[in-house]
Design a protein around this motif. Structure first.
Motif, PDB file in Angstrom:
ATOM      1  N   GLY A 224       0.796  -1.215   0.000  1.00 42.65           N
ATOM      2  CA  GLY A 224       0.000   0.000   0.000  1.00 42.65           C
ATOM      3  C   GLY A 224       0.828   1.264   0.000  1.00 42.65           C
ATOM      4  N   GLU A 225       1.954   1.234   0.734  1.00 38.39           N
ATOM      5  CA  GLU A 225       2.794   2.426   0.840  1.00 38.39           C
ATOM      6  C   GLU A 225       4.165   2.043   1.364  1.00 38.39           C
ATOM      7  OE1 GLU A 225       2.645   6.936   2.859  1.00 38.39           O
ATOM      8  OE2 GLU A 225       1.135   5.411   3.381  1.00 38.39           O
ATOM      9  N   VAL A 226       5.181   2.780   0.909  1.00 42.35           N
ATOM     10  CA  VAL A 226       6.522   2.679   1.482  1.00 42.35           C
ATOM     11  C   VAL A 226       6.846   4.022   2.110  1.00 42.35           C
ATOM     12  CG1 VAL A 226       8.947   2.162   1.081  1.00 42.35           C
ATOM     13  CG2 VAL A 226       7.200   1.062  -0.338  1.00 42.35           C
ATOM     14  N   LYS A 227       7.042   4.037   3.416  1.00 44.66           N
ATOM     15  CA  LYS A 227       7.310   5.283   4.131  1.00 44.66           C
ATOM     16  C   LYS A 227       8.816   5.461   4.299  1.00 44.66           C
ATOM     17  CE  LYS A 227       2.906   5.792   6.488  1.00 44.66           C
ATOM     18  NZ  LYS A 227       2.198   6.115   7.739  1.00 44.66           N
ATOM     19  N   TYR A 228       9.432   5.958   3.235  1.00 43.14           N
ATOM     20  CA  TYR A 228      10.869   6.178   3.261  1.00 43.14           C
ATOM     21  C   TYR A 228      11.230   7.291   4.251  1.00 43.14           C
ATOM     22  CZ  TYR A 228      11.374   3.464  -1.085  1.00 43.14           C
ATOM     23  OH  TYR A 228      11.382   2.467  -2.033  1.00 43.14           O
ATOM     24  N   ASP A 229      12.384   7.120   4.901  1.00 46.75           N
ATOM     25  CA  ASP A 229      12.977   8.192   5.704  1.00 46.75           C
ATOM     26  C   ASP A 229      14.473   7.920   5.789  1.00 46.75           C
ATOM     27  OD1 ASP A 229      13.321   6.193   7.596  1.00 46.75           O
ATOM     28  OD2 ASP A 229      11.830   6.978   8.994  1.00 46.75           O
ATOM     29  N   GLU A 230      15.138   8.556   6.732  1.00 47.95           N
ATOM     30  CA  GLU A 230      16.599   8.394   6.803  1.00 47.95           C
ATOM     31  C   GLU A 230      17.020   6.982   7.206  1.00 47.95           C
ATOM     32  OE1 GLU A 230      15.249   9.427  10.926  1.00 47.95           O
ATOM     33  OE2 GLU A 230      14.758  10.075   8.878  1.00 47.95           O
ATOM     34  N   LYS A 231      16.123   6.209   7.840  1.00 51.41           N
ATOM     35  CA  LYS A 231      16.453   4.838   8.230  1.00 51.41           C
ATOM     36  C   LYS A 231      15.943   3.811   7.229  1.00 51.41           C
ATOM     37  CE  LYS A 231      17.876   3.741  11.902  1.00 51.41           C
ATOM     38  NZ  LYS A 231      19.236   3.445  12.401  1.00 51.41           N
ATOM     39  N   LEU A 232      14.887   4.166   6.516  1.00 54.93           N
ATOM     40  CA  LEU A 232      14.338   3.291   5.484  1.00 54.93           C
ATOM     41  C   LEU A 232      14.544   3.965   4.133  1.00 54.93           C
ATOM     42  CD1 LEU A 232      12.843   0.951   4.244  1.00 54.93           C
ATOM     43  CD2 LEU A 232      10.679   1.944   5.019  1.00 54.93           C
ATOM     44  N   THR A 233      15.667   3.642   3.534  1.00 52.90           N
ATOM     45  CA  THR A 233      16.001   4.194   2.226  1.00 52.90           C
ATOM     46  C   THR A 233      15.812   3.123   1.163  1.00 52.90           C
ATOM     47  OG1 THR A 233      18.318   3.513   2.400  1.00 52.90           O
ATOM     48  CG2 THR A 233      17.725   5.693   3.302  1.00 52.90           C
ATOM     49  N   GLU A 234      15.809   3.550  -0.069  1.00 50.14           N
ATOM     50  CA  GLU A 234      15.702   2.605  -1.176  1.00 50.14           C
ATOM     51  C   GLU A 234      16.875   1.619  -1.138  1.00 50.14           C
ATOM     52  OE1 GLU A 234      16.006   3.072  -5.938  1.00 50.14           O
ATOM     53  OE2 GLU A 234      14.305   4.136  -5.019  1.00 50.14           O
ATOM     54  N   GLU A 235      18.060   2.119  -0.803  1.00 52.08           N
ATOM     55  CA  GLU A 235      19.236   1.254  -0.724  1.00 52.08           C
ATOM     56  C   GLU A 235      19.072   0.181   0.353  1.00 52.08           C
ATOM     57  OE1 GLU A 235      24.067   1.584   0.136  1.00 52.08           O
ATOM     58  OE2 GLU A 235      22.719   3.250   0.639  1.00 52.08           O
ATOM     59  N   ARG A 236      18.563   0.605   1.533  1.00 55.15           N
ATOM     60  CA  ARG A 236      18.355  -0.347   2.630  1.00 55.15           C
ATOM     61  C   ARG A 236      17.318  -1.401   2.248  1.00 55.15           C
ATOM     62  NH1 ARG A 236      21.123  -1.925   6.364  1.00 55.15           N
ATOM     63  NH2 ARG A 236      22.347  -1.999   4.465  1.00 55.15           N
ATOM     64  N   LEU A 237      16.248  -0.983   1.593  1.00 56.45           N
ATOM     65  CA  LEU A 237      15.194  -1.911   1.208  1.00 56.45           C
ATOM     66  C   LEU A 237      15.689  -2.893   0.152  1.00 56.45           C
ATOM     67  CD1 LEU A 237      12.303  -2.793   1.618  1.00 56.45           C
ATOM     68  CD2 LEU A 237      11.577  -1.037  -0.024  1.00 56.45           C
ATOM     69  N   LYS A 238      16.491  -2.418  -0.776  1.00 52.06           N
ATOM     70  CA  LYS A 238      17.037  -3.326  -1.795  1.00 52.06           C
ATOM     71  C   LYS A 238      17.968  -4.359  -1.148  1.00 52.06           C
ATOM     72  CE  LYS A 238      16.651  -0.533  -5.981  1.00 52.06           C
ATOM     73  NZ  LYS A 238      17.354   0.110  -7.126  1.00 52.06           N
ATOM     74  N   TYR A 239      18.680  -3.937  -0.114  1.00 51.33           N
ATOM     75  CA  TYR A 239      19.534  -4.915   0.571  1.00 51.33           C
ATOM     76  C   TYR A 239      18.693  -5.978   1.267  1.00 51.33           C
ATOM     77  CZ  TYR A 239      23.159  -6.981   3.447  1.00 51.33           C
ATOM     78  OH  TYR A 239      24.010  -7.892   4.045  1.00 51.33           O
ATOM     79  N   GLN A 240      17.574  -5.580   1.868  1.00 45.53           N
ATOM     80  CA  GLN A 240      16.664  -6.565   2.471  1.00 45.53           C
ATOM     81  C   GLN A 240      16.116  -7.517   1.413  1.00 45.53           C
ATOM     82  OE1 GLN A 240      14.265  -3.492   4.738  1.00 45.53           O
ATOM     83  NE2 GLN A 240      14.261  -5.134   6.277  1.00 45.53           N
TER      84      GLN A 240
END
Length: 475
Positions: A224-240
């Protein structure tokens, strides 16, 4: 979904005179009726058109059934038969067994049933007995008694030879998640494969960028939504996502059937939480399409994972979930069941089409040193069976709760969110229409597992077959 595999042999009197004069026609008609009735049930049934009356015929039919991968054996006793022949067939099969007969006074079936059942008890062979006349006046014991046993017996048989993937080791000092691999081999015939966290990291660094990009794109477009911030970045999510794909590859390469992953504190502190991995593996669908749900628990909870696997098997392959018993709402009669960051995606909507469930999920920041995402959702309302394998002085018990997940009121939800502050996690709200104080006194774990639907009867049969003490909460 998969169906239990049942093999049935019909036994009858080996004496020529008595068989042809008294029992032949009764045996044939009841054998036909039993087979036709069983074929209507949600099972795979393998049966024969002729009864087994001699040792040779019993051996031939049991040998034929073994080649079909039978999980449950039905010894059909429509008329009088010699009990030693039934025992021979049962021992040949070596499977969970049902003795099936009738209550017609013309058949002498009750005599055969009790004689065979008594003989099996003399040698300590557990079995189920059913008298079913296939008439409207007779209670439908197939739905209330046979099917729960068959599902349970199939689950117990399917556990044999499975491989449990234990990734990491004991997490956060949680002793209730530890296990004894040799006890599991003895009780369940399950092998365990201990895998280091480093294997996820090694493989994640080698995943092809195209695979990561495909799964990442599917994930962010599905939720439904990705709430990006300084701890949840696109880079961090791709690593997960890379860790998820690495774990998926480990499961395939090591031929694992279910698993548990330590995650905290090692990966949450220095790499990334594994919440995406556990949410998707338990759900059974991703960018590549549908796959068989893979029960995997957080915090290296082995007994929690085994509880999930049993729930999956008795339910015919349903996705299962894993949660913390986190807060007791005495006043509102609710037990709050968050997870440390992951919730099986299926329970976000309970839809067969996975994309509909994913729309009810938000990816929010994980409040862990390494950042990343948690799969935030409030699981949808509906019937649940919750279960937990625990050990008391080394001996297994199973806690069983038939209950419901409910949608909390806005007042309850707002109060819980306020109390938790920045540490917001996916949470289910379980109806607790039982003595909650007693539950707190006796429940032997901080974790619990669950599956959609009602499977108390099946779990009671699993416990009987495995010599586990069942504790039904609320009874």
């Amino acid at each position: 979904m998969y169906l239990p595999k049942i093999g049935m042999i019909t036994f009858s009197d080996p004496r020529e005179h008595e068989f042809h004069v008294l029992y032949e026609k009764k045996t044939e008609s009841r054998m036909k009726t039993a087979k036709e009735y069983l074929e209507k049930l949600p099972v795979e049934i393998y049966a024969f058109d002729t009864p087994a009356r001699s040792a040779k015929e019993i051996d031939e039919q049991t040998e034929a059934l073994k080649g079909k991968g039978i999980e449950v054996f039905i010894a059909h006793i429509p008329c009088w038969t010699w009990p030693n022949g039934v025992v021979r067939g049962v021992l040949n099969m070596g499977l969970p067994t049902v003795l099936l007969s009738n209550d017609d006074p013309s058949t002498h079936g009750t005599v055969g049933l009790l004689g065979s059942g008594g003989a099996l008890n003399q040698i300590g062979y557990k079995h189920l007995r059913i008298q079913q006349d296939f008439t409207e006046e007779h209670p439908n014991l197939f739905d209330t008694k046979l099917l729960p046993f068959v599902r349970a017996a199939s689950a117990v048989e399917r556990l044999k030879g499975q491989v449990f993937g234990f990734i990491g080791g004991r997490s956060l000092g949680i002793d209730t998640g530890s296990f004894d691999p040799m006890q599991w081999k003895k009780m369940f015939a399950i092998d365990s494969d201990h895998i280091d966290h480093e294997e996820i990291i090694r493989r994640a660094e080698q995943i092809e960028p195209e695979r990561i990009e495909t799964t990442f794109k599917w994930l962010v477009e599905s939720v439904g939504e990705v709430k990006y911030d300084e701890k949840l970045t696109e880079e961090r999510l791709k690593y997960q996502v890379a860790c998820y794909l690495a774990t998926k590859d480990i499961i395939a390469d090591r031929k694992l059937d279910f698993g548990a992953i330590k995650c905290m504190p090692d990966l949450t502190n220095f790499r990334a939480p594994q919440c995406i991995s556990t949410a998707l593996l338990n759900g059974g669908y991703d960018a590549d399409g549908d796959f068989e749900p893979f029960p995997i628990s957080c915090e290296a909870d082995a007994d929690g994972a085994l509880s999930m696997e049993i729930l999956k098997l008795v339910s015919g392959g349903m996705p299962t979930m894993f949660a913390d018993v986190s807060h007791i709402g005495y006043k509102e009669k609710l037990i709050y069941l968050p997870n440390c960051g992951s919730m099986c995606t299926y329970y976000a909507g309970r839809h067969c089409e996975g994309c509909k469930n994913m729309k009810n999920i938000e990816l929010r920041r994980a409040n862990r040193p390494s950042g990343g995402a948690v799969t935030f959702t409030v699981p949808s309302a509906g019937e649940m069976t919750m279960a937990r394998l625990c050990r008391t002085n080394g001996k297994y018990q199973m806690f069983i709760i038939e209950t419901e997940f409910v949608e909390p009121s806005r007042e309850i939800m707002d109060a819980f969110v306020k109390a938790r502050g920045v540490h917001q996690l996916p949470v289910a709200f379980m109806k607790a229409d039982f003595d909650i104080e007693k539950f707190v006194d006796i429940f032997n774990s901080n974790h619990i597992s669950g599956v959609a639907g009602r499977y108390k009867k099946e779990l009671l049969e699993v416990c009987r077959l495995l010599d586990i003490e069942p504790i039904v909460v609320g009874e």
